[in-house]
Design an enzyme around this catalytic site. Structure first.
Site, PDB file in Angstrom:
ATOM      1  N   GLY B  48      12.658  -9.363  80.436  1.00  9.72           N
ATOM      2  CA  GLY B  48      13.525  -9.162  81.479  1.00  9.72           C
ATOM      3  C   GLY B  48      13.364  -8.834  82.706  1.00  9.72           C
ATOM      4  O   GLY B  48      14.226  -9.579  83.558  1.00  9.72           O
ATOM      5  N   CYS B  49      13.476  -7.765  82.813  1.00  7.98           N
ATOM      6  CA  CYS B  49      13.189  -6.922  83.596  1.00  7.98           C
ATOM      7  C   CYS B  49      12.459  -6.624  84.723  1.00  7.98           C
ATOM      8  O   CYS B  49      10.945  -6.702  84.116  1.00  7.98           O
ATOM      9  CB  CYS B  49      13.381  -5.391  83.519  1.00  7.98           C
ATOM     10  N   GLN B  50      11.832  -6.043  85.777  1.00  8.72           N
ATOM     11  CA  GLN B  50      11.438  -6.118  86.954  1.00  8.72           C
ATOM     12  C   GLN B  50      10.281  -4.800  86.454  1.00  8.72           C
ATOM     13  O   GLN B  50       8.887  -4.060  86.789  1.00  8.72           O
ATOM     14  CB  GLN B  50      11.057  -6.251  87.823  1.00  8.72           C
TER      15      GLN B  50
END
Ligand SMILES: Cc1ncc(COP(=O)(O)O)c(C=O)c1O
Lengths: 402, 138
Positions: B48-50
């Site tokens: 869920g992190c860019q």
């Protein structure tokens, strides 16, 4: 209208004097006329449509159905009944998957899309494939990230039950040769859906001339409200649509054990719709008509040329898809800098862009990237913003490259 | 209060603008407690992190110690900051810690707690490790 006059139609810019909004591919701003139309619905004739017999409801129903006619004209569809209101492009694609394709697709049949689709034109098909045992195959892509129309035929056989691709890319701004893709599909009698989410605000659409089976878009990318969308479908397909949402507003006769569905397109619009939104969308169509696509394209072409020229002067900038653009959308990376870092800094400088995989993970990965920054412009932007953006971009780069 | 919390809040109170905060974050990232490179696998990747963010932990003398890395400068700084904050504390103290730390250092307005920046995902992961340790050790 001049660029300046257009910009003045959008109150957002009056309340956000310091920010630069380059995220119109995510959603566009709304002109005052659209906002006023929505407010006026709630203030003056809030009511439920197609049901209540009162004066307000009659006005609301007329305005709601007038929006359908306006969209019909915008797309140059044959009949208003070919226009189905949905809550967005994603919803429209799901409607085709669930109400049209599901009933006719079998195990090992093929849904032909491309690896460059937005997730909204990928995941609904993956899900349908999972449910039915059908498979997804991918149209061949050229170096400019557009479908290679010379090689489509090699991908086609009698198992292919639908082709679905986008009109203009949300990543590169490039336009597919949908005219040719549709022609091929037509000649082989395969239904074709065009995802027009990124095209609708930039180019005139004529579904009669295109001769596609389905065309969809979201209202919020056309200066209209969120939660509104359109599915255009040729009547002959729509007749066979099996509703996948059921309830009030889509039935004529209801007994305790059976019912009869109402006419098209109402049978596909179960429940109380987004009335104010749809009426607002009609006003957005009026706005686009009043500006006119020749002015829109003139402004956007000149903005895109300026942006491209200025960006080419930025060191180590690598564009994703550098072919000709039909929309002022620029997705790029600066070599040696992570897109997340760049986007974080731009945001601190009050610049609205998007970054990451941009809802197109397979395409970003196909390009060998983990993500990118996207700047997407619209008719309300101007050259001064582009110049300021470049100054800030260079500042952010030097901050991160120290 | 966690071990280094006061010190970190004091450090951040010295900055006048976001540029200084970001510079400090990037410097923190340079001195991060590195995760063993062999552990940079999907098992330690935070979803869920860019950017890519890896996080691992060690349980020693009843305390948790964290190690991490990221492929982006600012998220690496954030991981380093979170490691500074949580490392050396007991699982119980970590679990009961109130998350208004980011408001106190005035970073929250800059780093919205959205799914995309993954800050909240990192904290969730740390709390999950703490929870697992607590349950393991009765
Ligand atoms: C090409 C394309 N298709 C589909 C969509 C989905 O639109 P919505 O989220 O409004 O349903 C988008 C939105 O970004 C898009 O760019």
């Amino acid at each position: 209208m001049t660029g300046e006059e257009i910009r003045n139609c959008f109150p957002y810019f009056k309340s956000n004097k310091k920010s630069i909004y380059f995220d119109s591919a995510a959603t566009t701003h709304k002109p005052q006329s659209v906002i006023d139309t929505i407010i006026s619905f709630y203030q003056k004739y809030n009511s439920n449509i197609h049901r209540s017999m009162n004066k307000a409801a009659t006005i609301a129903t007329q305005k709601f159905e007038n929006s359908r006619s306006l969209v019909k004209e915008l797309l140059n569809a044959e009949h208003s009944s070919e226009i189905v209101f949905t809550n967005g492009a994603t919803d429209s694609i799901n409607l085709v998957a669930q109400s049209f394709l599901k009933k006719q697709i079998k195990k090992n049949d093929i849904i032909l899309i491309s690896e460059t689709e937005h997730h909204s034109n990928l995941v609904p098909w993956q899900q349908l494939a999972l449910e039915t045992g059908a498979k997804i195959d991918f149209l061949p892509i050229r170096a400019d990230l557009l479908v290679d129309t010379d090689k489509i035929k090699a991908k086609i056989n009698d198992k292919v039950k639908l082709i679905s691709t986008h009109h203009i890319s949300s990543i590169s701004g490039g336009k597919q040769n949908i005219e040719k893709i549709i022609k091929i599909a037509r000649s082989l009698n395969i239904p074709i859906l065009i995802d027009g989410a990124q095209a609708i605000a930039h180019t005139p659409i004529d579904v009669k001339e295109l001769d596609c089976d389905f065309y969809c878009f979201s209202g919020h990318k056309l200066f209209g409200p969120t939660g509104t969308g359109i599915l255009y479908s040729k009547s002959r397909h729509l007749d066979g649509f099996i509703p996948y949402k059921f309830g009030g507003g889509m039935v004529d006769n209801v007994g305790l054990h059976e019912n009869s569905f109402s006419e098209l397109p109402h049978r596909l619009e179960a429940g109380t719709p987004n009335i104010s939104g749809v009426i607002g969308l009609g006003e957005a169509v009026n706005f686009v008509k009043s500006v006119g696509f020749s002015v829109i394209q003139e402004i956007e072409t000149s903005l895109a040329e300026k942006f491209n020229h200025e960006l080419s002067k930025v060191d180590d900038c690598v564009l994703v898809g550098s072919g000709p653009r039909s929309a002022p959308i620029f997705t790029f990376n600066i070599e040696g800098i992570h897109h997340y870092d760049l986007a974080s800094l731009l945001s601190e400088y009050n610049i609205c862009t998007r970054s990451g995989h941009l809802c197109s993970q397979p395409m970003i990965e196909m390009c060998g990237l983990s993500g990118a920054v996207r700047a997407s412009l619209s008719i309300y932007n101007n050259e001064e913003e582009i110049e300021n953006f470049m100054v800030i971009l260079k500042k952010a780069i030097s901050f991160l490259k120290r | 209060m966690l071990l280094n919390e006061e010190k970190l809040i004091l450090n951040f109170s010295l900055f006048n603008n976001w540029e200084e905060k970001y510079e400090y974050l990037i410097e923190l990232g340079e001195d991060i407690c590195f995760i063993d490179p062999e552990k940079k696998t999907s098992k330690h990747l935070i979803q869920g992190c860019q950017s890519k963010v890896w996080l691992d932990f060690e349980f020693k003398n009843d305390k948790l110690y964290f190690y991490g890395d990221s492929d982006a400068l600012i998220s690496k700084g954030l991981v380093a900051l979170i490691i500074e904050l949580y490392s050396g504390n007991s699982p119980k103290d970590i679990l009961t810690h109130q998350d208004n730390f980011f408001e106190k250092i005035n970073l929250k307005e800059h780093l919205s707690m959205t799914r995309s920046n993954g800050l909240s995902m990192m904290i969730k992961k740390i709390k999950k490790y703490a929870y697992e340790q607590l349950n393991k050790n009765g």
